[in-house]
Design a protein around this motif. Sequence first.
Motif, short mmCIF file in Angstrom:
data_model
loop_
_atom_site.label_atom_id
_atom_site.label_comp_id
_atom_site.label_asym_id
_atom_site.label_seq_id
_atom_site.Cartn_x
_atom_site.Cartn_y
_atom_site.Cartn_z
N ILE A 53 0.82 -1.21 0.00
CA ILE A 53 0.00 0.00 0.00
C ILE A 53 0.86 1.27 0.00
O ILE A 53 0.44 2.32 0.46
N VAL A 54 2.06 1.16 -0.57
CA VAL A 54 2.92 2.33 -0.71
C VAL A 54 2.34 3.25 -1.79
O VAL A 54 2.02 2.81 -2.89
N ALA A 55 2.20 4.52 -1.45
CA ALA A 55 1.65 5.51 -2.37
C ALA A 55 2.70 6.53 -2.81
O ALA A 55 2.47 7.28 -3.76
N GLU A 56 3.83 6.57 -2.13
CA GLU A 56 4.86 7.57 -2.42
C GLU A 56 6.23 6.95 -2.22
O GLU A 56 6.42 6.14 -1.31
N LEU A 57 7.18 7.32 -3.07
CA LEU A 57 8.56 6.83 -2.98
C LEU A 57 9.49 7.99 -2.70
O LEU A 57 9.34 9.07 -3.27
N ARG A 58 10.48 7.72 -1.86
CA ARG A 58 11.48 8.73 -1.55
C ARG A 58 12.83 8.03 -1.48
O ARG A 58 12.93 6.90 -1.01
N THR A 59 13.87 8.71 -1.97
CA THR A 59 15.22 8.16 -1.93
C THR A 59 16.13 9.13 -1.21
O THR A 59 16.13 10.32 -1.52
N GLU A 60 16.89 8.62 -0.27
CA GLU A 60 17.92 9.40 0.41
C GLU A 60 19.25 8.70 0.18
O GLU A 60 19.28 7.50 -0.12
N TRP A 61 20.32 9.45 0.30
CA TRP A 61 21.65 8.89 0.05
C TRP A 61 22.51 9.04 1.30
O TRP A 61 22.66 10.13 1.83
N SER A 62 23.03 7.92 1.76
CA SER A 62 23.91 7.92 2.92
C SER A 62 25.17 8.73 2.59
O SER A 62 25.65 8.69 1.47
N PRO A 63 25.71 9.46 3.57
CA PRO A 63 26.93 10.25 3.32
C PRO A 63 28.12 9.39 2.90
O PRO A 63 29.05 9.89 2.28
N GLU A 64 28.07 8.10 3.21
CA GLU A 64 29.18 7.21 2.87
C GLU A 64 29.20 6.81 1.39
O GLU A 64 30.17 6.23 0.92
N ALA A 87 12.44 2.30 5.10
CA ALA A 87 11.57 2.80 6.17
C ALA A 87 10.24 3.20 5.56
O ALA A 87 10.17 3.59 4.40
N TYR A 88 9.18 3.10 6.36
CA TYR A 88 7.84 3.47 5.92
C TYR A 88 7.27 4.52 6.85
O TYR A 88 7.42 4.43 8.07
N ASP A 89 6.64 5.51 6.27
CA ASP A 89 5.94 6.54 7.04
C ASP A 89 4.49 6.54 6.60
O ASP A 89 4.20 6.47 5.41
N ARG A 90 3.60 6.65 7.56
CA ARG A 90 2.17 6.70 7.24
C ARG A 90 1.85 8.01 6.53
O ARG A 90 2.38 9.06 6.87
N THR A 91 0.97 7.92 5.55
CA THR A 91 0.43 9.09 4.87
C THR A 91 -1.09 8.93 4.86
O THR A 91 -1.59 7.83 5.12
N PRO A 92 -1.83 9.97 4.52
CA PRO A 92 -3.29 9.83 4.48
C PRO A 92 -3.77 8.78 3.48
O PRO A 92 -4.85 8.21 3.64
N THR A 93 -2.97 8.51 2.44
CA THR A 93 -3.41 7.58 1.40
C THR A 93 -2.70 6.23 1.44
O THR A 93 -2.89 5.41 0.55
N GLY A 94 -1.86 5.98 2.41
CA GLY A 94 -1.13 4.72 2.49
C GLY A 94 0.18 4.93 3.24
O GLY A 94 0.19 5.41 4.36
N PHE A 95 1.27 4.60 2.57
CA PHE A 95 2.59 4.77 3.18
C PHE A 95 3.54 5.39 2.17
O PHE A 95 3.38 5.23 0.96
N CYS A 96 4.55 6.06 2.69
CA CYS A 96 5.68 6.55 1.89
C CYS A 96 6.84 5.63 2.22
O CYS A 96 7.18 5.44 3.39
N ARG A 97 7.44 5.04 1.17
CA ARG A 97 8.61 4.19 1.37
C ARG A 97 9.86 5.03 1.12
O ARG A 97 10.01 5.63 0.06
N THR A 98 10.75 5.08 2.10
CA THR A 98 12.02 5.78 1.95
C THR A 98 13.13 4.74 1.96
O THR A 98 13.26 3.96 2.90
#
Length: 91
Positions: A14-25, A52-63
């Motif tokens: 039920i992921v509705a949003e994707l986010r990518t972060e980059w480790s400093p390494e 990681a998953y964060d709740r959103t009003p429409t599902g989850f954001c996967r980071t």
Amino acid sequence: MPDYTRFDRRVDSIVAELRTEWSPEVPDLSADRRREIARWLHAHADQAAQVAYDRTPTGFCRTITVTAEDVERVAEGEVPSERRPGAPGPT
């Protein structure tokens, strides 16, 4: 209570949003290579080192936080470099 700091197939459905972060390494990579790695990891989230998953009003954001380990696996050929039509693109 569910653990939202690792891959969870049920939550991922039920992921509705994707986010990518980059480790400093993570070493310096071209923008194209970063997009390619991020796209692959989001298409195969169960293989990412940090999810990681964060709740959103429409599902989850996967980071996905891309680690040096993820980049190394791609460089060593453990994760094939591919562009799949219709694969979700990270933001």
